[in-house]
Design a protein around this motif. Structure first.
Motif, PDB file in Angstrom:
ATOM      1  N   VAL A 161       0.835  -1.209   0.000  1.00 23.81           N
ATOM      2  CA  VAL A 161       0.000   0.000   0.000  1.00 23.81           C
ATOM      3  C   VAL A 161       0.863   1.249   0.000  1.00 23.81           C
ATOM      4  O   VAL A 161       0.653   2.178  -0.781  1.00 23.81           O
ATOM      5  N   ASP A 164       2.501   1.876  -3.344  1.00 21.34           N
ATOM      6  CA  ASP A 164       1.558   2.394  -4.340  1.00 21.34           C
ATOM      7  C   ASP A 164       1.284   3.889  -4.107  1.00 21.34           C
ATOM      8  O   ASP A 164       1.230   4.688  -5.057  1.00 21.34           O
ATOM      9  N   ALA A 218      -4.713   4.010   5.269  1.00 20.97           N
ATOM     10  CA  ALA A 218      -4.800   3.102   4.122  1.00 20.97           C
ATOM     11  C   ALA A 218      -4.532   1.667   4.546  1.00 20.97           C
ATOM     12  O   ALA A 218      -3.753   1.395   5.477  1.00 20.97           O
ATOM     13  N   GLY A 220      -4.882  -2.508   2.355  1.00 23.26           N
ATOM     14  CA  GLY A 220      -5.347  -3.260   1.197  1.00 23.26           C
ATOM     15  C   GLY A 220      -6.633  -4.009   1.507  1.00 23.26           C
ATOM     16  O   GLY A 220      -7.192  -3.948   2.614  1.00 23.26           O
ATOM     17  N   GLY A 221      -7.125  -4.741   0.528  1.00 26.27           N
ATOM     18  CA  GLY A 221      -8.365  -5.469   0.691  1.00 26.27           C
ATOM     19  C   GLY A 221      -8.216  -6.668   1.621  1.00 26.27           C
ATOM     20  O   GLY A 221      -7.116  -7.103   1.964  1.00 26.27           O
ATOM     21  N   ALA A 249      -8.838   5.116   3.115  1.00 29.66           N
ATOM     22  CA  ALA A 249      -8.609   4.251   1.950  1.00 29.66           C
ATOM     23  C   ALA A 249      -8.373   2.833   2.454  1.00 29.66           C
ATOM     24  O   ALA A 249      -7.280   2.274   2.331  1.00 29.66           O
ATOM     25  N   HIS A 252     -10.909  -2.463  -0.709  1.00 29.35           N
ATOM     26  CA  HIS A 252     -11.187  -2.177  -2.105  1.00 29.35           C
ATOM     27  C   HIS A 252     -12.522  -1.443  -2.214  1.00 29.35           C
ATOM     28  O   HIS A 252     -13.105  -1.032  -1.209  1.00 29.35           O
ATOM     29  N   GLU A 253     -12.987  -1.265  -3.436  1.00 25.65           N
ATOM     30  CA  GLU A 253     -14.176  -0.463  -3.653  1.00 25.65           C
ATOM     31  C   GLU A 253     -15.392  -1.035  -2.942  1.00 25.65           C
ATOM     32  O   GLU A 253     -16.231  -0.287  -2.449  1.00 25.65           O
ATOM     33  N   PRO A 268     -11.775   4.768  -2.824  1.00 27.76           N
ATOM     34  CA  PRO A 268     -12.036   3.338  -3.040  1.00 27.76           C
ATOM     35  C   PRO A 268     -10.781   2.489  -2.877  1.00 27.76           C
ATOM     36  O   PRO A 268     -10.882   1.323  -2.496  1.00 27.76           O
ATOM     37  N   THR A 269      -9.594   3.047  -3.171  1.00 31.76           N
ATOM     38  CA  THR A 269      -8.337   2.311  -3.041  1.00 31.76           C
ATOM     39  C   THR A 269      -7.263   3.261  -2.516  1.00 31.76           C
ATOM     40  O   THR A 269      -7.410   4.491  -2.603  1.00 31.76           O
ATOM     41  N   PRO A 270      -6.165   2.750  -1.983  1.00 35.08           N
ATOM     42  CA  PRO A 270      -5.060   3.632  -1.572  1.00 35.08           C
ATOM     43  C   PRO A 270      -4.506   4.468  -2.728  1.00 35.08           C
ATOM     44  O   PRO A 270      -4.117   5.617  -2.536  1.00 35.08           O
ATOM     45  N   THR A 271      -4.462   3.899  -3.929  1.00 37.79           N
ATOM     46  CA  THR A 271      -3.986   4.675  -5.079  1.00 37.79           C
ATOM     47  C   THR A 271      -4.919   5.848  -5.368  1.00 37.79           C
ATOM     48  O   THR A 271      -4.475   6.971  -5.678  1.00 37.79           O
TER      49      THR A 271
END
Length: 539
Positions: A161, A164, A218, A220-221, A249, A252-253, A268-271
């Motif tokens: 994360v 990214d 942040a 991840g999923g 963040a 995921h979405e 919706p995402t860290p990016t």
């Protein structure tokens, strides 16, 4: 009645041993623990109690029965999901008894929600409670800064994360990034994330560590259980209380956690969070270039319009020569009249100066000062007293009275006269110093004034004498000219006959000569004796 308490009477079970309450409780305890040493039950959490000891006491129930349960402190601390009332769980442990209250209970060794549905129900219940407090209100949301100087990131330092986020920030607009490492899963997730948010918020603006302008939380999923730490109440409250704008963040979405509702923005995402944090520098450069082109075009258009307006206004103005010609002619005429005006003004000033000089004659000044000086000399106290006594005697002598009345009047008169004389003497003694001081003061003021006036008159007389000397014919004689005298000033040659006695005046004296040559005969003019102060002039 003695028969009722007769121990020797045989009855049913009379051969059974007699047990104490403690022995019976222990026997029941062993029997239950041996028969139910490891059980797994499913039920709904009822009453939950958490005393200061750290143990957790709760009831597990279904629609027909209730099972008292207990979790010791060590087990309760290791739970990933704390039990709450109404939550459906699966508990694993051993059944035992509590002799102190003659009841049996389940000692829970592990506890887990009974499926995703139970977690979702508990999550919805918690969300509703926090929303009722106003933690998710839109009025609490803050705007994200357009271009933050420092960005704080709360995430795991070892995951993908953070890489990214840093990569995306570097591509769009590089900024300074501060990373607060936390556990994003497990038991330490919620307290560490809450501590990181509060720690960033507590940084001073001018401290050694720069205070972030924006925070990104942040992760991840993952499954619902993996993301459960971001649903904890302490994390939600920390995000709601943070004064720094915060972007959530997490996941995921399709993943939704309670921190998403408390954050100022949800990505919706860290990016996507990195994209929300900063704009694209290339796009900004392009926008600036377009704005600069518009500015230059607007300036050029404005200059053209102003130039046209200036030309139109210039066509309506008269020529400079037309504006200056009349004034130049008037200036020339005034310049031609100036010498004559100056000459006339000098003549007028010279005449006024002569009049003032005549009025400032020293002899007149002396005559003007002689009269006050004579009055001062004649002023005497003794003479004034004598005159008053003589007047009194005259009045006394003119009065005809009887001898008695006369003697009385004489005595009264003498007394009044003596009193008056004494009063006059006192007044004279009192006034004489004052008059002397006044006279001295007047004399002191008069002397400088007289000196100043005499000096002014002297300067005026000197100026007049210089003017007279300048205009005198003797200056002309010094330049080589001569004046001829014969009973007066000789102005023409026709006035001289051969043999006439003449005097030629030079600058340094006179010379007697006799006229010679053949001069035309002419009648002798009548001689006039010159006035004693007569003076010749060449002008």
């Amino acid at each position: 009645m003695s028969d009722l308490f007769d121990d020797d009477e045989p009855g049913a079970g009379g051969n059974a041993p007699t047990l104490s309450i403690s022995d019976l409780s222990r026997a029941v305890k062993r029997q239950i623990e041996d028969g139910f040493g490891h059980v797994r039950v499913r039920g709904e959490v009822g009453r939950v109690s958490r005393p200061r000891s750290g143990h957790v006491y709760l009831d597990l129930k279904d629609d027909k029965a209730v099972l008292a349960s207990v979790m010791w402190k060590g087990t309760a601390q290791k739970l990933r999901t704390q039990p709450e009332e109404g939550m459906e769980v699966i508990a694993t442990g051993r059944l035992t008894t509590f002799p102190g209250q003659s009841r049996y209970q389940l000692v829970i060794e592990s506890l887990a929600p009974a499926g995703v549905g139970a977690l979702m129900a508990m999550l919805e219940k918690r969300r509703a409670a926090l929303a009722a407090e106003g933690l998710f209100d839109p009025e609490r949301k803050r705007a994200i800064p357009f271009l933050p100087r420092v960005i704080g990131v709360v995430t795991s330092p070892s995951g993908a994360v953070i890489r990214d986020i840093l990569h995306r920030l570097r591509d769009r607009f590089p900024r300074e990034v501060l990373v607060w490492p936390v556990a994003v899963q497990g038991e330490r997730c919620a307290p560490e994330v809450a501590a990181a948010i509060r720690g960033f918020d507590a940084l001073p603006p001018d401290g050694p560590v720069p205070r972030p302008d924006l925070l990104i939380v942040a992760r991840g999923g993952g499954s619902l259980e993996d993301l459960w730490g971001f649903n904890e109440e302490e994390v939600v409250r920390a995000a709601a209380d943070c004064s720094i704008p915060l972007i959530s963040a997490v996941g995921h979405e399709t993943d939704t956690t309670l921190i998403d509702f408390a954050a100022d923005r949800r990505a919706p995402t860290p990016t996507a969070a990195a994209e929300m944090a900063v704009p694209v520098r290339a796009e900004l450069h392009a926008d600036l270039a377009r704005l600069d082109e518009r500015r230059l075009a607007a300036m050029a258009r404005l200059l053209r319009e102003r130039r046209e307006r200036l030309r139109g206004a210039a066509r309506g103005l008269p020529r400079p020569q037309a504006l200056l010609s009349e004034r130049a002619q008037r200036l020339d005429m005034a310049g031609q009249r100036l010498p004559l005006a100056l000459s006339r003004m000098a003549d007028r000033k010279r005449l006024r100066l002569g009049e003032r000089a005549a009025a400032l004659d020293p002899s007149r000044l002396r005559a003007h000062l002689a009269e006050p000086r004579a009055k001062l000399r004649t002023l005497s106290l003794g003479r004034a007293l004598s005159r008053r006594i003589e007047k009194a005697r005259d009045r006394l002598g003119s009065t005809r009275l009887r001898p008695q009345d006369l003697s009385t009047r004489i005595r009264d008169g003498r007394a009044r006269l003596d009193a008056q004389v004494q009063r006059i003497e006192r007044d004279a003694a009192r006034l004489l110093p004052e008059r002397r001081r006044a006279l001295d003061l007047a004399s002191g003021r008069f002397a400088p004034l007289a000196s100043a006036m005499l000096a002014d008159r002297r300067r005026g007389l000197t100026a007049l004498s210089r003017t007279l000397e300048t205009l005198s014919y003797t200056r002309t004689l010094e330049r080589g000219y001569a004046v001829v005298h014969r009973d007066g000033l000789v102005k023409r040659a026709a006035q001289v006959s051969p043999g006439d006695a003449l005097q030629i005046e030079f600058a340094d004296g006179r010379v007697d000569v006799t006229a010679g040559g053949d001069a035309p005969s002419r009648p002798k003019p009548k001689r006039k004796s010159p006035p004693p102060d007569a003076q010749g002039s060449l002008f």
